[in-house]
Scaffold this motif. Sequence first.
Motif, PDB file in Angstrom:
ATOM      1  N   UNK A  82       0.839  -1.204   0.000  1.00 41.68           N
ATOM      2  CA  UNK A  82       0.000   0.000   0.000  1.00 41.68           C
ATOM      3  C   UNK A  82       0.873   1.253   0.000  1.00 41.68           C
ATOM      4  N   UNK A  83       0.272   2.372  -0.430  1.00 41.11           N
ATOM      5  CA  UNK A  83       1.058   3.597  -0.522  1.00 41.11           C
ATOM      6  C   UNK A  83       1.521   4.097   0.841  1.00 41.11           C
ATOM      7  N   UNK A  84       0.757   3.848   1.908  1.00 44.55           N
ATOM      8  CA  UNK A  84       1.201   4.282   3.230  1.00 44.55           C
ATOM      9  C   UNK A  84       2.432   3.502   3.678  1.00 44.55           C
ATOM     10  N   UNK A  85       2.496   2.218   3.319  1.00 42.80           N
ATOM     11  CA  UNK A  85       3.686   1.423   3.638  1.00 42.80           C
ATOM     12  C   UNK A  85       4.868   1.852   2.769  1.00 42.80           C
ATOM     13  N   UNK A  86       4.593   2.170   1.500  1.00 45.94           N
ATOM     14  CA  UNK A  86       5.663   2.637   0.615  1.00 45.94           C
ATOM     15  C   UNK A  86       6.254   3.947   1.126  1.00 45.94           C
ATOM     16  N   UNK A  87       5.406   4.826   1.669  1.00 46.56           N
ATOM     17  CA  UNK A  87       5.885   6.111   2.180  1.00 46.56           C
ATOM     18  C   UNK A  87       6.882   5.913   3.317  1.00 46.56           C
ATOM     19  N   UNK A  88       6.678   4.872   4.109  1.00 44.29           N
ATOM     20  CA  UNK A  88       7.575   4.615   5.244  1.00 44.29           C
ATOM     21  C   UNK A  88       8.970   4.188   4.786  1.00 44.29           C
ATOM     22  N   UNK A  89       9.058   3.536   3.630  1.00 43.09           N
ATOM     23  CA  UNK A  89      10.381   3.112   3.137  1.00 43.09           C
ATOM     24  C   UNK A  89      10.887   4.032   2.028  1.00 43.09           C
ATOM     25  N   UNK A  90      10.063   5.018   1.671  1.00 45.49           N
ATOM     26  CA  UNK A  90      10.512   6.051   0.744  1.00 45.49           C
ATOM     27  C   UNK A  90      10.337   5.764  -0.727  1.00 45.49           C
ATOM     28  N   UNK A  91       9.690   4.631  -1.061  1.00 45.86           N
ATOM     29  CA  UNK A  91       9.553   4.299  -2.483  1.00 45.86           C
ATOM     30  C   UNK A  91       8.725   3.034  -2.662  1.00 45.86           C
TER      31      UNK A  91
END
Length: 259
Positions: A82-91
């Motif tokens: 999900x995009x919220x998880x992607x935001x946490x790793x930066x990409x």
Amino acid sequence: MSAHTPKFKVKLAASAEELQAAQRLRYCVFVEELGGSGPLVDHDARLEVDRFDPHFDHLVLIDSALEAAPIDQVVGVYRVLRDDAAAKIGRFYSEDEYDLSVLKASGRKLLELGRSCLHEDYRGGAAMFHLWNALASYVAEYEIEVLFGVASFHGTDVDALAQPLSLLHNRHLAPADIRTSAQPDVFQSMELISENMIDRRAAMLAVPPLIKAYLRLGGFVGEGAYLDHAFNTTDVCLILDTARMNEKNRALYTKERSL
């Protein structure tokens, strides 16, 4: 397939053992069957691993009717971010291959799909239906609006793939507001044959089943392909906008569902 009646269950991998079972199936398909590799592939343990695995959710399809160890009962896999998880790793995972700026700037809820595979004994039957139902439930639960991810043709000979790649470019290119593009330094044009020279039937026969399934749902492809020599594949970016799906398919992906 061996003469037994499958007993399917789909769940999110919730332990190291279940994640390893997903990685074992991926090794069987992507490494042993398709000739892929990668820096974190564990050939001794027969696990296809990458550094993004800890950040993704892993939908695993289990056939508990198999007389096998639990690690070999996983017969289907879908990896989702999900995009919220992607935001946490930066990409997102696929940003090495594709410029996702237009999706990331859209303000819509995104889900990246990847590493989808089935054991060869379960292809063409009910197994994929169970995985798709589970994915639909996941999409509904998190109110996902746009799904995207890399899907692959086997091999990196673009001349051999000129017909299907050109068909996808000419008939299924994504609208500009959701159109991803292969990164400039790895961009491989998909516009290889003029549209009037495409043998549509032959071209569509050469399109892998997973890509065809997304097209039937109303999916599109991004601009340009990526030649993944490590995995011996030619990749295209698939985009599925739930707002653009027809009513029947949108209901599948937006209503509450239970397995």
